[in-house]
Design an enzyme around this catalytic site. Structure first.
Site, PDB file in Angstrom:
ATOM      1  CG  LEU A 178     -18.240 -12.723 -74.421  1.00  0.00           C
ATOM      2  CD1 LEU A 178     -18.073 -13.704 -75.562  1.00  0.00           C
ATOM      3  CD2 LEU A 178     -16.903 -12.365 -73.776  1.00  0.00           C
ATOM      4  N   PRO A 179     -19.507  -8.355 -74.534  1.00  0.00           N
ATOM      5  CG  PRO A 179     -17.815  -6.777 -74.178  1.00  0.00           C
ATOM      6  CD  PRO A 179     -18.051  -8.252 -74.358  1.00  0.00           C
TER       7      PRO A 179
ATOM      8  CE  LYS B 144     -24.749  -4.749 -77.243  1.00  0.00           C
ATOM      9  NZ  LYS B 144     -24.651  -5.743 -76.165  1.00  0.00           N
TER      10      LYS B 144
ATOM     11  CE  LYS C   2     -31.659  -7.449 -73.216  1.00  0.00           C
ATOM     12  NZ  LYS C   2     -30.228  -7.683 -73.008  1.00  0.00           N
TER      13      LYS C   2
ATOM     14  CB  THR D 152     -27.619  -8.310 -75.481  1.00  0.00           C
ATOM     15  OG1 THR D 152     -28.275  -8.736 -74.283  1.00  0.00           O
ATOM     16  CG2 THR D 152     -28.641  -7.676 -76.413  1.00  0.00           C
TER      17      THR D 152
END
Lengths: 300, 300, 300, 300
Positions: free
Chosen positions: A65-66, A246, A171, A96
């Site tokens: 998902l975003p 982001k 990450k 992420t």
């Protein structure tokens, strides 16, 4: 073989779900975009009307998902995954997002008797399609061993980063270094050029000395240094500047939550914001070098 | 075999001159410090009273000096090298200085009919002693070929970076990337630790992913990740923070002179200045990680 | 009445010299630009062929030069001021330069038996023409009292900042705060606008609260807030961005020399450098707000 | 006279509620801390068990809470304000939070038929006790006129900043400028001191020139410049560094949400984070100057 649910069929999720199909799994998909669902259905996947229904029908559920807000909604909402899970269900979130949200959702899953791992990826849409993604997994040892073969259907490197949330930590820390070093290389290449050194020569020095880094030796932002890098094709494709923005935002948010300074990270985020505000957020993130080059795209 | 003059017998210059002796060269040395001169004399070097006298007696002159102001004085002063040179003399400056001063002095040397190269080094005092330095050379092709065997007596990698001044450009651009990426890795390791990931695991992810860089995979600033790095011995030895501060200062000065922005470079310089002001300039430059760790040296 | 020498007839120096004439002084001028000299001659000034000749003919010498390198040349060169002075000559440098050069030149003047003050100005070309400049003077008490009436012919506020060099220190510290606060106001106005508040209302809040500063209440960078500010006329006139860049460069250079961190100052310098590289260095320094406004001049 | 509800009796809220009592209002209070409730009860206030009950019993409800998460909970929770309101109730949130949350909650209030204003304050605990706060109000004109007399019982300046959310916008933009200019003044004072100028003289120059700002002329961070400022009493009292850190965090979060760069703001936030990590978050925010002073508190 366990039926696998897959929620989130965007640029990353869709090819990942296709690869699960190709690997022979029964797959149940769900997405707000009917066209994305239809494409997977055409490839043999079943469909479900809600994350809850996916959870009701599958032993393993994967989400892609975003952002954090979507993860909270898809897992914790009234028609969400946790409303449909059975105690033995295994949950894997490959979005992420910030580590705190990851840990909150995992705790909620534990409260339902489920096991849950965070497993964000690197490798981009190319890696998603080719099935060569790297998964950074936060999970206890037993769960990691259990899900590794599933992830292996979508990726090549499955890295165990520690307990819940640590996949996200790995990450964002990696991309923090990446964003900073890319701008560092951009500044050095632009400065060197202005001072009269040949770009390939300078890159050669960096790559065999202490300035060596992926941003220089594999993905150099200066045109003409590495033919196959985005700099060689007008900064198209690759990993978009707004995605780097982001991820740097996640790193800085995590720093704020953890009361940990990230001075270079904050400046890197702001430089990507400036670049995006100037209209270039869609270019590959190595295009940030144009901020330093008068007359180039990204510069008035 | 041409007699070689060597001016500047500090921590770097002295072992370099010794290596020239060991390589069989006749060496004439000069330094303001009589003890350094005496040590070389004991090793078989001849001595001269001034840079001018060195130039008068040698076909090749090498200098290794702390900063631009010394280079200007040693070459351009009344008793300087250019006051003593013959037209055929070859000059090599191995100091790390700003490219503009390098080019100014080289132009003055050309006006005297001499050939001159800038050839700053990396590799530290360890490399100077072991004769394994890297030389980054700014010189035309013929001169580069001519001096390469001489430099090979003191170093292992002799890299041709282009015309006059480009050795300095390569050096400061490399160290610009190095200083930035070291702080980037420091921020990421400290953030990751605060968020609960194991340092070795995090370094492992970085080193096999897009965050890969020398500052992480060879010289990681977090204690316990790489036993042989300065972080494993209290940040002693290595490349001092104040030397990194000096080199970042050169990069920013060059940016100012060239009207080229270096935003991350400027912040990196300031962070090393802050670290130095807080009393830690003598530690290895990877100790900057302590700025981010409450309770560690480098932190109240 | 003592004859006054004036060296440096640029945008600032020429009107200052005119005002000295208007105040009734005998003035001897010198500049590398013959047209500038001719204009002063037409206004009744005498001319001299070199700084040395100015010094030989005048009891007081005032200089107004672009940068440190010119100050060193005009005072210390072979045909410079110190080559022509008599012991009783009074020297006043109104250039804006780094404090160390100011102190070096003053020490050289002392060695010749002269008294010398640094007296940089604020107020711009408008203040120079109107004779309303502020002089920030570094001089001992007796010298300050001696030169105050002379400076009063060119300015309105004559501020004693302490001993030699402290005029420069005051000037660069003031402009350090100015550059930082201008960008701070620019960021706040642009952010507020994006978030939907009226610019005049926001400025009103700042100006009556703890955000109050000259950059907001007198020189607000947002168009329409203060009609008479450069923002009201396309950022023409005023104090150029490249001059602010120069002064921030002096502050950062002074910080480097003094081993004193100036993190915000370094970022401010870099942002003005970025703005200049993007082609807008000729605009008033409040135009930096356009860096934050997509679609405006100063932005792609 | 309408009964006024007051929720949130912390360091700011408690004295504000007391002042409403003193102004003659019937007040119903609510807080998670029973001691704070008891103190108000002793002063004549009534008590309620939940925000919902407060809303059920009062025509006007005022809230003063630590952060966005509390505002969401107190208004939107099951026992929250909006669960108890009647259509005609007037709601005023005086917390300092991000504008988006303010607007979300106001929209939810509108959906219940209520009117709601955001009205964050400045002036600190001293202003709260003395009833001299400044209120920055986001409300339409009619609502502003309606609540102005109520706020006047707790503050001196009631500023209308525009529609919903604009009180928050004004507050965070003001504190963005404040945080940046305070660090700017700190850097300039520390640099000036290192370069040898007297601190009072330097402050005098700033305060009468273009560096003039509240952080210099009213709240100068250098000890000895302004006797009554926190710098004159070891940086105790005043506005804590961690509160400035919080407000800079809100500004940067708002910039992120609005896709608006705030480079200096991000660096300011990070410097306050660094200062806090080093253990000094409890000191007044002007103590940030100690980050620049070797050997002072806030420095190793």
């Amino acid at each position: 073989m366990t039926t696998i649910g897959f929620i989130g069929l965007g640029n990353m999720g869709a090819p990942m779900a296709h690869n699960l199909r190709r690997a022979g799994h029964d797959v149940v998909v769900c997405d707000v975009n009917p066209r994305a669902v239809a494409e997977l259905e055409a490839a043999g996947a079943q469909t479900a009307a809600s994350p809850r229904e996916v959870a009701e029908r599958c032993g393993i559920v994967i989400t892609m998902l975003p952002a954090s807000v979507h993860v909270r909604a898809v897992y914790l909402g009234d028609t969400g995954v946790l409303a449909g899970v059975k105690p033995e269900t295994i949950l894997i979130d490959s979005s992420t997002i910030d580590p705190q949200t990851a840990r909150d959702v995992i705790a909620a899953a534990h409260a339902k008797g489920c096991q849950m791992a965070d497993a964000p990826v690197s490798g981009g849409t190319g890696g998603a399609q080719a099935g060569t993604l790297t998964f950074m997994v936060g999970a206890d040892d037993a769960l990691f061993e259990r899900i590794k073969p599933v992830l292996a259907g979508m990726g090549r490197n499955i890295v165990h980063c520690g307990g819940p949330g640590n996949g996200q930590v790995a990450k964002i820390c990696n991309n923090l270094v990446l964003g900073i070093s890319m701008i560092g290389v951009a500044e050095a290449m632009a400065l060197g050029d202005k001072l009269g050194i040949d770009a390939k020569v300078l890159a050669g020095v960096l790559n065999t000395s202490t300035g060596r880094c992926w941003s220089s030796d594999t993905y150099n932002p200066w045109p003409g240094v590495i033919e196959t890098a985005p700099a060689g094709r007008g900064y198209t494709g690759g990993f978009g500047s707004d995605l780097m923005l982001k991820d740097l935002g996640l790193a800085n948010e995590a720093g704020k939550a953890a009361k940990q300074p990230v001075l270079m990270g904050a400046l890197a985020q702001q430089l990507y914001q400036l670049f995006s505000t100037q209209g270039h957020g869609g270019l590959d993130f190595s295009a940030i070098v144009n901020l330093y080059r008068a007359g180039e795209s990204g510069n008035a």
